[in-house]
Write a protein that holds these residues in place. Structure first.
Motif, PDB file in Angstrom:
ATOM      1  N   ASP A  52       6.522 -15.834  -9.869  1.00 18.78           N
ATOM      2  CA  ASP A  52       6.319 -16.826 -11.080  1.00 18.78           C
ATOM      3  C   ASP A  52       5.211 -17.788 -10.858  1.00 18.78           C
ATOM      4  O   ASP A  52       4.811 -18.658 -11.673  1.00 18.78           O
ATOM      5  CB  ASP A  52       7.620 -17.417 -11.358  1.00 18.78           C
ATOM      6  CG  ASP A  52       7.989 -18.131  -9.688  1.00 18.78           C
ATOM      7  OD1 ASP A  52       7.317 -18.941  -9.256  1.00 18.78           O
ATOM      8  OD2 ASP A  52       9.053 -17.768  -9.193  1.00 18.78           O
ATOM      9  N   THR A  53       4.769 -18.176  -9.536  1.00 16.67           N
ATOM     10  CA  THR A  53       3.517 -19.010  -9.203  1.00 16.67           C
ATOM     11  C   THR A  53       2.326 -18.504  -8.264  1.00 16.67           C
ATOM     12  O   THR A  53       2.802 -17.585  -7.575  1.00 16.67           O
ATOM     13  CB  THR A  53       4.188 -20.219  -8.530  1.00 16.67           C
ATOM     14  OG1 THR A  53       5.389 -20.775  -9.417  1.00 16.67           O
ATOM     15  CG2 THR A  53       3.134 -21.030  -8.238  1.00 16.67           C
ATOM     16  N   LYS A  78      -2.883 -16.779 -15.556  1.00 15.86           N
ATOM     17  CA  LYS A  78      -2.737 -17.226 -16.920  1.00 15.86           C
ATOM     18  C   LYS A  78      -2.221 -16.341 -18.090  1.00 15.86           C
ATOM     19  O   LYS A  78      -1.610 -16.724 -18.944  1.00 15.86           O
ATOM     20  CB  LYS A  78      -4.321 -17.786 -17.351  1.00 15.86           C
ATOM     21  CG  LYS A  78      -4.701 -18.929 -16.247  1.00 15.86           C
ATOM     22  CD  LYS A  78      -6.150 -19.300 -16.627  1.00 15.86           C
ATOM     23  CE  LYS A  78      -6.499 -20.495 -15.372  1.00 15.86           C
ATOM     24  NZ  LYS A  78      -7.950 -20.676 -15.710  1.00 15.86           N
ATOM     25  N   LYS A  99       2.127 -17.430 -15.784  1.00 19.69           N
ATOM     26  CA  LYS A  99       2.517 -17.861 -14.139  1.00 19.69           C
ATOM     27  C   LYS A  99       1.777 -19.324 -13.900  1.00 19.69           C
ATOM     28  O   LYS A  99       0.839 -19.824 -14.664  1.00 19.69           O
ATOM     29  CB  LYS A  99       1.903 -16.968 -13.054  1.00 19.69           C
ATOM     30  CG  LYS A  99       2.285 -15.444 -12.990  1.00 19.69           C
ATOM     31  CD  LYS A  99       1.551 -14.469 -12.054  1.00 19.69           C
ATOM     32  CE  LYS A  99       1.863 -13.276 -12.363  1.00 19.69           C
ATOM     33  NZ  LYS A  99       3.352 -12.776 -12.170  1.00 19.69           N
ATOM     34  N   THR A 100       2.600 -20.042 -13.157  1.00 23.70           N
ATOM     35  CA  THR A 100       2.099 -21.245 -12.877  1.00 23.70           C
ATOM     36  C   THR A 100       1.136 -21.124 -11.618  1.00 23.70           C
ATOM     37  O   THR A 100       1.154 -20.562 -10.670  1.00 23.70           O
ATOM     38  CB  THR A 100       3.417 -22.200 -12.240  1.00 23.70           C
ATOM     39  OG1 THR A 100       4.331 -22.205 -13.292  1.00 23.70           O
ATOM     40  CG2 THR A 100       2.702 -23.662 -11.670  1.00 23.70           C
ATOM     41  N   LEU A 101       0.094 -22.077 -11.632  1.00 21.89           N
ATOM     42  CA  LEU A 101      -1.214 -21.923 -10.606  1.00 21.89           C
ATOM     43  C   LEU A 101      -0.978 -23.366  -9.979  1.00 21.89           C
ATOM     44  O   LEU A 101      -0.993 -24.249 -10.604  1.00 21.89           O
ATOM     45  CB  LEU A 101      -2.592 -21.824 -11.461  1.00 21.89           C
ATOM     46  CG  LEU A 101      -2.890 -20.378 -11.858  1.00 21.89           C
ATOM     47  CD1 LEU A 101      -2.171 -19.565 -12.841  1.00 21.89           C
ATOM     48  CD2 LEU A 101      -4.388 -20.308 -12.051  1.00 21.89           C
ATOM     49  N   LYS A 102      -1.132 -23.257  -8.858  1.00 18.62           N
ATOM     50  CA  LYS A 102      -1.212 -24.341  -7.859  1.00 18.62           C
ATOM     51  C   LYS A 102      -2.315 -24.092  -6.849  1.00 18.62           C
ATOM     52  O   LYS A 102      -2.867 -22.776  -6.697  1.00 18.62           O
ATOM     53  CB  LYS A 102      -0.044 -24.200  -7.051  1.00 18.62           C
ATOM     54  CG  LYS A 102       1.415 -24.482  -7.914  1.00 18.62           C
ATOM     55  CD  LYS A 102       2.527 -25.004  -6.981  1.00 18.62           C
ATOM     56  CE  LYS A 102       3.785 -25.475  -8.130  1.00 18.62           C
ATOM     57  NZ  LYS A 102       4.944 -25.898  -7.338  1.00 18.62           N
ATOM     58  N   LYS A 150       6.882 -16.566  -4.961  1.00 22.06           N
ATOM     59  CA  LYS A 150       5.374 -17.194  -5.124  1.00 22.06           C
ATOM     60  C   LYS A 150       4.543 -16.246  -4.341  1.00 22.06           C
ATOM     61  O   LYS A 150       4.944 -15.435  -3.561  1.00 22.06           O
ATOM     62  CB  LYS A 150       5.496 -18.369  -4.143  1.00 22.06           C
ATOM     63  CG  LYS A 150       6.796 -19.105  -4.280  1.00 22.06           C
ATOM     64  CD  LYS A 150       6.785 -19.801  -5.946  1.00 22.06           C
ATOM     65  CE  LYS A 150       8.356 -20.516  -6.257  1.00 22.06           C
ATOM     66  NZ  LYS A 150       8.619 -20.698  -7.315  1.00 22.06           N
ATOM     67  N   ASP A 196      -9.152 -24.708  -7.633  1.00 20.42           N
ATOM     68  CA  ASP A 196      -9.229 -24.806  -9.114  1.00 20.42           C
ATOM     69  C   ASP A 196     -10.570 -24.712  -9.298  1.00 20.42           C
ATOM     70  O   ASP A 196     -11.355 -25.773  -9.429  1.00 20.42           O
ATOM     71  CB  ASP A 196      -8.397 -25.938  -9.775  1.00 20.42           C
ATOM     72  CG  ASP A 196      -8.501 -25.707 -11.209  1.00 20.42           C
ATOM     73  OD1 ASP A 196      -9.070 -24.490 -11.676  1.00 20.42           O
ATOM     74  OD2 ASP A 196      -8.281 -26.794 -11.925  1.00 20.42           O
ATOM     75  N   SER A 211     -10.195 -23.697 -14.560  1.00 19.15           N
ATOM     76  CA  SER A 211      -9.797 -24.420 -15.601  1.00 19.15           C
ATOM     77  C   SER A 211     -10.963 -25.336 -16.147  1.00 19.15           C
ATOM     78  O   SER A 211     -12.010 -25.608 -15.351  1.00 19.15           O
ATOM     79  CB  SER A 211      -8.544 -25.683 -15.147  1.00 19.15           C
ATOM     80  OG  SER A 211      -9.073 -26.498 -14.228  1.00 19.15           O
ATOM     81  N   TYR A 237      -0.529 -19.378  -6.019  1.00 26.13           N
ATOM     82  CA  TYR A 237      -1.371 -20.163  -5.142  1.00 26.13           C
ATOM     83  C   TYR A 237      -2.567 -19.718  -4.964  1.00 26.13           C
ATOM     84  O   TYR A 237      -2.804 -18.698  -4.174  1.00 26.13           O
ATOM     85  CB  TYR A 237      -0.599 -20.608  -3.821  1.00 26.13           C
ATOM     86  CG  TYR A 237       0.638 -21.426  -3.936  1.00 26.13           C
ATOM     87  CD1 TYR A 237       0.683 -22.924  -3.472  1.00 26.13           C
ATOM     88  CD2 TYR A 237       1.721 -20.900  -4.159  1.00 26.13           C
ATOM     89  CE1 TYR A 237       1.778 -23.568  -3.749  1.00 26.13           C
ATOM     90  CE2 TYR A 237       3.008 -21.347  -4.365  1.00 26.13           C
ATOM     91  CZ  TYR A 237       2.967 -22.847  -4.140  1.00 26.13           C
ATOM     92  OH  TYR A 237       4.131 -23.737  -4.062  1.00 26.13           O
TER      93      TYR A 237
END
Length: 330
Positions: free
Chosen positions: A103-104, A199, A203-206, A300, A110, A113, A106
């Motif tokens: 779901d995430t 994206k 999913k969440t991006l960290k 993750k 970055d 974006s 890492y």
């Protein structure tokens, strides 16, 4: 922007040689006795030794994938290559299943974006380009300028075209540019592909570090060290493709022993100082975020440069000291 992003996310050792962080320039008490040619010879020998040692071992045939877990969380750990030849086959069923579950995601930093791209442009302009009134040729002596232009001239570059670049950035461009000319594509780099897929899949991006932190590692050397690094890059440029070919092959084969030979040897980075700055310190900085990922239920996926996952100073080793033993899945 793709090419610029590749400059910042490529931690292949042949690229980091260009950064002017080499401890070869600090290895002797009298720095004046250390010539750029001698440093190039030292690093050339280290690169050749590393590739020879890497070829002595084999892996299971697919890139290494690990996991750590507790009752309600699984964290997958995957070492990446930031540029790859388009024909490289590396995805497996085990990898696809792990990534699909996540779901995430890492990543190191970055650069995809709108905000990340703007930060890249801003910081590279600030840290990689000379201020008005200063020039590259103004900080090089006659011999250094001649050596540089003997390499850059046949590429079609003029002194005016490169005069605004600080040595660390020009050296990195030379290294990555030579790798790309050999057929390696940043668009096929694992990080780039995974970021795009994450994206699309919602999913969440960290991110484990900021662009400012990454650029700081590359640009913090003083001018004399940057010049030495640039000269080393020019002298060793012909070794880049062979080294990266071996590195990519060892990665695709999942040969952790071979990767350790190439990416966990301080001499490949010019010495302990460069190795610590580019690998050890960053690995240590990432551990809190990776270990704390277990605090949030779910799945993750951590994807960082393959060199950070191998050797005694790796993320995997540091997690073990925190009581988190990673299980290798492939």
């Amino acid at each position: 922007m793709t090419y610029l992003r590749s400059l910042l996310t490529t931690t292949l050792a042949i690229s980091t040689v260009a950064l002017g962080l080499s401890a070869c320039t600090n290895a002797q008490t009298d720095a004046d006795t250390q010539s750029a040619v001698a440093s190039a010879e030292d690093i050339s020998a280290a690169l050749k030794s590393a590739t020879d040692r890497a070829k002595e071992s084999t892996g299971p045939g697919s890139p290494a994938l690990w996991s750590i877990s507790d009752d309600d969380t699984t964290v997958y750990l995957f070492g990446t290559i930031h540029l790859l030849r388009p024909e490289t086959q590396w995805r497996t069923e085990a990898f696809n299943q792990a990534f699909e579950r996540a779901d995430t995601l890492y990543l190191e930093v970055d650069t995809t974006s709108a905000e990340g791209q703007a930060a890249v442009q801003r910081i590279v302009a600030q840290e990689g380009m000379f201020a008005e009134g200063e020039t590259l040729m103004g900080v090089l002596d006659d011999e250094e300028e001649a050596t540089l232009m003997a390499t850059m001239g046949p590429m079609g570059a003029t002194a005016d075209a490169i005069n605004g670049f600080k040595p660390w950035l020009l050296g990195l461009q030379l290294s990555v540019g030579s790798i790309m000319q050999a057929g390696y594509d940043p668009n096929k780099g694992v990080d780039t592909l995974l970021a795009s897929e994450a994206k699309l899949e919602g999913k969440t991006l960290k991110y484990l570090e900021t662009i400012e932190r990454q650029i700081g590692v590359l640009s913090s050397a003083d001018m004399d060290e940057q010049i030495d690094g640039l000269m080393v890059t020019v002298e060793t440029l012909n070794l880049g493709t062979e080294f990266v070919d071996v590195l990519a092959s060892e990665w695709a084969d999942g040969d952790v022993t071979g990767l350790t030979a190439t990416m966990a040897d301080p001499l490949v980075f010019g010495g302990q100082e460069g190795y610590d700055a580019l690998m050890v310190d960053r690995n240590r900085d990432w551990i809190p975020a990776i270990s704390s990922a277990l605090d949030e239920p779910g799945v993750k996926f951590v994807a960082v440069g393959a060199g950070h996952m191998v050797g005694p100073d790796s993320v995997i080793a540091m997690l073990k000291t925190e009581g988190l033993s990673a299980q290798r899945l492939q």
